[in-house]
Design an enzyme around this catalytic site. Structure first.
Site: not given
Ligand code: NDP
Length: 277
Positions: A47, A52, A77, A110
């Site tokens: 995704d 981004y 998106k 989006h």
């Molecule tokens: P998430 O809820 O997926 O959290 C990501 C955070 O959690 C990062 O800091 C990552 O750190 C950390 N993390 C991941 N796995 C673990 C784990 N097992 N243990 C501890 N920490 C962990 O956040 P996002 O906001 O990125 O949401 C996910 C996806 O949703 C986005 O990447 C995007 O594709 C989508 N999205 C869509 C939106 C929309 O408006 N349509 C808005 C926001 C997001 P690290 O990378 O350092 O591991």
């Protein structure tokens, strides 16, 4: 259910229940590696979004993985900036070019933008009819956006990608979408970058009980609710661990406890209820 499990969208296309999100991943090796590691770990769903700024690296990661394109589900998106008249299809084509793909599996609006949402949806319908995307949907829609859109849409969105996690379980919106045949997909399922969801004591207690991490408990909760989930990580071990959620099951009682954690809902982003159509 396993890492390849899919569900059928309302147009018959199958979407993998688990995907890798790449929000805030840099347009360089960081994204290339995350995508490649995810595919190596068995993920079949990525995704991204034009905003981004990492579609080029997503495409590189896909090619480096060597996976057969047909086995992968790729979402991007339409940016708010590309929702002006005549801009939407150009925005789509720019994404395809950056990704270096012939087609997308899913293309999403989006955010709803008052006065621009319907025309953008019409552009997505046109793209869908051209065969360059297998499914079209939306993000961040509340009930009133669907009520308005469905009055004029020829095609019902397949999916609504929304902020959804245990501190914002959105049970009424999920039920509404289910009723009209629209799947829900959780963004920021782990509470987003820099959030404190993973420190929640109730989730920690459940993680101990099931011998899993808090992240795994949350992602399993999504799946058991029938929610597609797209956790982001740039760490290979976490990418793997976030997919290790198919070998345990939360009891109905624990599902309810987690559902009820949002007594005082906490949002990372804007509430779509306050955005017009
Ligand atoms: P998430 O809820 O997926 O959290 C990501 C955070 O959690 C990062 O800091 C990552 O750190 C950390 N993390 C991941 N796995 C673990 C784990 N097992 N243990 C501890 N920490 C962990 O956040 P996002 O906001 O990125 O949401 C996910 C996806 O949703 C986005 O990447 C995007 O594709 C989508 N999205 C869509 C939106 C929309 O408006 N349509 C808005 C926001 C997001 P690290 O990378 O350092 O591991």
């Amino acid at each position: 259910m396993d890492i390849c499990s899919t569900r059928k969208l309302n147009n018959g296309v199958e979407i993998p229940d688990l995907g890798l999100g790449v929000f805030r991943c840099k347009d360089n090796e960081e994204t290339v590696n995350a995508v490649r590691w995810a595919i190596e770990a068995g993920y079949r769903h990525i995704d991204t979004a034009a905003i981004y700024g990492n579609e080029k690296s997503v495409g590189q990661g896909i090619r480096q993985s060597g996976i057969d394109r047909k086995k992968l589900f790729v979402t991007t998106k339409l940016r708010i900036e590309d929702m002006g008249p005549g801009e939407q299809i150009k925005g789509f084509e720019k994404s395809l070019n950056l990704l270096q793909l012939d087609y997308l599996d899913l293309y999403l609006i989006h955010w709803p933008v008052p006065g621009k949402t319907l025309a953008s949806w019409k552009a997505l319908e046109e793209i869908y009819q051209s065969g360059r995307v297998r499914a079209i949907g939306v993000c961040n829609f509340a009930e009133h956006h669907f009520d308005a859109l469905l009055r004029d849409a020829k095609i019902v969105p397949v999916l609504n990608q929304i902020e959804l996690h245990p501190h914002l379980s959105l049970q009424p919106l999920v039920a509404y979408c289910e009723k009209i045949g629209i799947a829900c997909e959780a963004w920021s399922p782990l509470g987003g970058t820099g959030g404190n969801l993973l420190d929640d004591p109730v989730l920690k207690k459940n993680a101990e009980k099931y011998g899993k991490s808090v992240a795994q408990v949350i992602l399993r909760w999504d799946l058991q609710r029938g929610i597609i989930t797209i956790p982001k990580s740039t760490h290979q071990e976490r990418i793997k661990a976030n997919a290790d959620i198919f070998n345990f099951e939360l009891s109905a009682a624990d599902m309810k406890v987690i559902n009820d954690l949002d007594q005082n809902p906490q949002r990372i982003s804007r509430d779509p209820k306050n955005i017009g159509f």
